[in-house]
Each structure stands twice: as C-alpha cells, then as structure tokens.
Design an enzyme around this catalytic site. Sequence first.
Site, PDB file in Angstrom:
ATOM      1  N   VAL A  65      10.703  17.664  -7.852  1.00  0.00           N
ATOM      2  CA  VAL A  65       9.679  17.063  -8.708  1.00  0.00           C
ATOM      3  C   VAL A  65       9.751  15.555  -8.557  1.00  0.00           C
ATOM      4  O   VAL A  65      10.824  14.962  -8.648  1.00  0.00           O
ATOM      5  CB  VAL A  65       9.899  17.460 -10.196  1.00  0.00           C
ATOM      6  CG1 VAL A  65       8.939  16.701 -11.102  1.00  0.00           C
ATOM      7  CG2 VAL A  65       9.738  18.964 -10.384  1.00  0.00           C
ATOM      8  N   ALA A 110      12.746  11.109  -9.236  1.00  0.00           N
ATOM      9  CA  ALA A 110      12.563  12.480  -8.739  1.00  0.00           C
ATOM     10  C   ALA A 110      13.806  13.294  -9.058  1.00  0.00           C
ATOM     11  O   ALA A 110      14.832  12.741  -9.449  1.00  0.00           O
ATOM     12  CB  ALA A 110      12.341  12.468  -7.234  1.00  0.00           C
ATOM     13  N   LYS A 111      13.720  14.585  -8.917  1.00  0.00           N
ATOM     14  CA  LYS A 111      14.905  15.441  -9.007  1.00  0.00           C
ATOM     15  C   LYS A 111      14.607  16.730  -8.275  1.00  0.00           C
ATOM     16  O   LYS A 111      13.441  17.144  -8.181  1.00  0.00           O
ATOM     17  CB  LYS A 111      15.222  15.775 -10.472  1.00  0.00           C
ATOM     18  CG  LYS A 111      16.664  16.128 -10.698  1.00  0.00           C
ATOM     19  CD  LYS A 111      17.489  14.861 -10.665  1.00  0.00           C
ATOM     20  CE  LYS A 111      18.896  15.035 -11.142  1.00  0.00           C
ATOM     21  NZ  LYS A 111      19.443  13.730 -11.538  1.00  0.00           N
ATOM     22  N   GLY A 112      15.660  17.356  -7.757  1.00  0.00           N
ATOM     23  CA  GLY A 112      15.493  18.647  -7.098  1.00  0.00           C
ATOM     24  C   GLY A 112      16.534  19.616  -7.600  1.00  0.00           C
ATOM     25  O   GLY A 112      17.547  19.216  -8.172  1.00  0.00           O
TER      26      GLY A 112
END
Length: 421
Positions: A65, A110-112
Amino acid sequence: MQTLTLEQEINPWEAQAARFDFAAQKLNLDDGLWKVLRYPARELIVHFPVSMDDGSIEVFTGYRVQHSIARGPAKGGIRYAPDVTLDEVRALASWMTWKCAVVNIPFGGAKGGVICDPKKMSIGELERMTRRYTAELIEFIGPEKDVPAPDMNTNEQVMAWIMDTYSMHMRQTVTAVVTGKPLNIGGSRGRREATGRGIGIVCDEALRYLHLQRDGCRVIIQGFGNVGSNAAKLMMDKGYKIVGIAEYDGGLYNTNGIDIHQLVEYRQRNGTVLGFKGAEAADPQELILEECEIFIPAATENVLTSRNVDRLKAKIVCEGANGPTTAVADEILADKKVFVIPDILANAGGVTASYFEWVQDRQGYFWKESVVNEQLESILAESFDDVVRYSEAHGVNNRIAAYMLAIDRVSFTIKQRGIYA
Ligand code: GLU
C-alpha cells in the site's frame, strides 16, 4: 473523539484514522486535502504461487500500500506474519507518511505484508516467496517510486533477495530499491541499530524536557527483537537501568538492572531470553505495567488498550513499535499525565537511517558510522523539539502534535504542487 467498540479500538486503521481526523480538525485542514490524505493513494493485492520443499504449491497473499508520494518516493517496510491484514498495512502505510514528514525527510509512506508464518517455513521457501512477491511488485517499486525496508519478521537477508530479484529484472544492480540491506551490498553503517538508537535519543530528550535524571532511570522494554534489543543495549550503556524485558513467551525482571550484553549472548545461545540467570522470571502482561520511569513497547500493535492502560505506572511511554497504543488508551494516558513519545517520532530512527542508506546508494559513496549516528541524533533531537513545541503552541498531546506537524507539512506540499488534472 467518537466512541469505539473494542473491535474498532484494536483495528489499526481505525486507530490511525481517529488520530488523523482529530489532528486534521485541530488544523482546520481544508476539506479536499482531508479527503486526499485520509485514504491511501494506491493498494496492490497479489496472490502468488510458491513451490514448497515437499513439492507442493502454496498460494500466498501479499499487499503493498502506498499512502502518499507527495513528498518523494513511497517508503516503508515489509512484514511477514500470519495475521497481516489489508487494514493493518493501510494504517502502517499512513503512519510511514506521517513519520517521514515528522523527521522531515523527502519520502512518502508505504507498507507491505505477506500473510505467512515465517517460523514454519524453511530458508529456501522464504527465499522463493520473497523473490516471487518482489516480481509481483516489480512495476510498483523502485528507487524513485517506492523503497521497501525490513519490518516484523523480515531482515537484511530478505532485503538482499529483494534487491537481487529487482536487479535481475532491470538487468543491472539497483541497490537503492530497498534499504536495510547487508553492508556489503549497499547497506549503511548504523542502519541495523538505528531504530533502537533513535529510541535512546528521544528518551534523552524527554528526560531533559521533563527535568529528570538519566542515571538510574528505570526502563521496561516489551520486545527483544531488532528494535527492543538494540534500544536496551544502547540505553544501558548510557546509564539507564533496564529493569524489565517482556517477551511474547515470558518476561525478566531485576530491580538492580539486567545486564543486556549478557542477555543478548544468552539469547543467541539459547534462542530465548527465558531461563536467564541475571533476572527473575516475570509474567510479561504484568511486567509491562510495573513501576518504572520509561516503558518502551517495541513489539507489536495494541499493547496499551482501554483494558490495561489504567494500571500502567510508567511516567513516559516511548513507542518503539508502530501502533502499540490505541486511540482510546491515548485519552486515558493523557488523563494520567503520562508523557507519550509517539511511534511516528520515537521509532523514526529506522527510516531516517534508511534515508541515509538510499542517499549513499544513489551517490555510490558510503559514510563512516560516526557520520550516520551524528546525523541521526541531530534529526531526531530537532524533530523531538518540533513536536513538543507544536504541542505547547496548540495545547494538544505529543501524538496529536506529531500528526498535526506531519499533516501540515504534507498538505503544504500538495498545495504547492497543485492537483494535476
Ligand atoms: N519498518 C520500519 C518502520 O516502520 C522502517 C521503514 C524504513 O526504513 O523504510 O519505520
């Protein structure tokens, strides 16, 4: 703030949104910018196959995201855990935007995450899963687009696999696509310890601000992973007394202070902190509420909630983890006059050193560790100052001040850039 059910209280997205709404309202944020910043800009969901060691095929679900790229490339870690959800990744992505803005570095957020249980997977399975997940993200990430880093259950080796997979697709070595890499392949000196070091720096600043002494200052830390163990070690060396370490499977307590160097060695040999002779065994849920000056939650989300926070005895809470305190617990902490150093400031040392790593990779020129540590100290001390001044000026707690400062910086950038039509 609105009243939330317990289920909503522990939903990280709700926790993020509650603080965002409150801070945006205090800032009198323009309605349009409020809509732009409340939700992530892009969300990618991938379901991808991996060959397992027994010859079977497993399908994993992964997310990435990107909340905002207004101030620069999206930036944030990747976590591997069985309970990863899209809402959690969304919240963590937004927190990255705010965190990078609080420390004023030129990144968005962001992050995953991949839903998996890394403890039950072999190294080979983890490598194949990481490489395939990277391949699925190939158009989404890049040094100028989105730069991943380690987070829960990912490490330097995982970053090396991501860098290699991305580089194979690009037909050239692209070190700046991820940070938190091994030193030999474009990593930065000081990155591994940076989050823990940053926690020590903001705790020093808080003690100075509150006119408290550092020597003998009692600290309890939850979590003994990369963040908790490095914070414990560096803080003990500075004169703090680490009286408690709470892990998921048990805790340790010693009123005279735990020797963290010995504990790190013990854990390396035994794979757990349990059974360490230099402290007494303690129940981890009770230990985090024990008498101390500073409590550092450095493990996971939703540790301080409406269910336990009224029993907390610490004077300062310094959030090493992302989202360890719920929005409801925040209000109780404020009533109790606990000084909170919010996650988006307290653990920003990690991404700040990631920024240094990205700069070094792009320049092909690597800094001495003392330069990394000095720059880190000056950025975090200045950011601490910005947050407490903002809190004084607007009569809000530190968390809301940090959100306001961050939202102000990001929305100013969007206004300056204008909306592309
Ligand atoms: N995962 C870390 C965080 O939550 C580090 C992110 C980064 O270095 O990009 O801040």
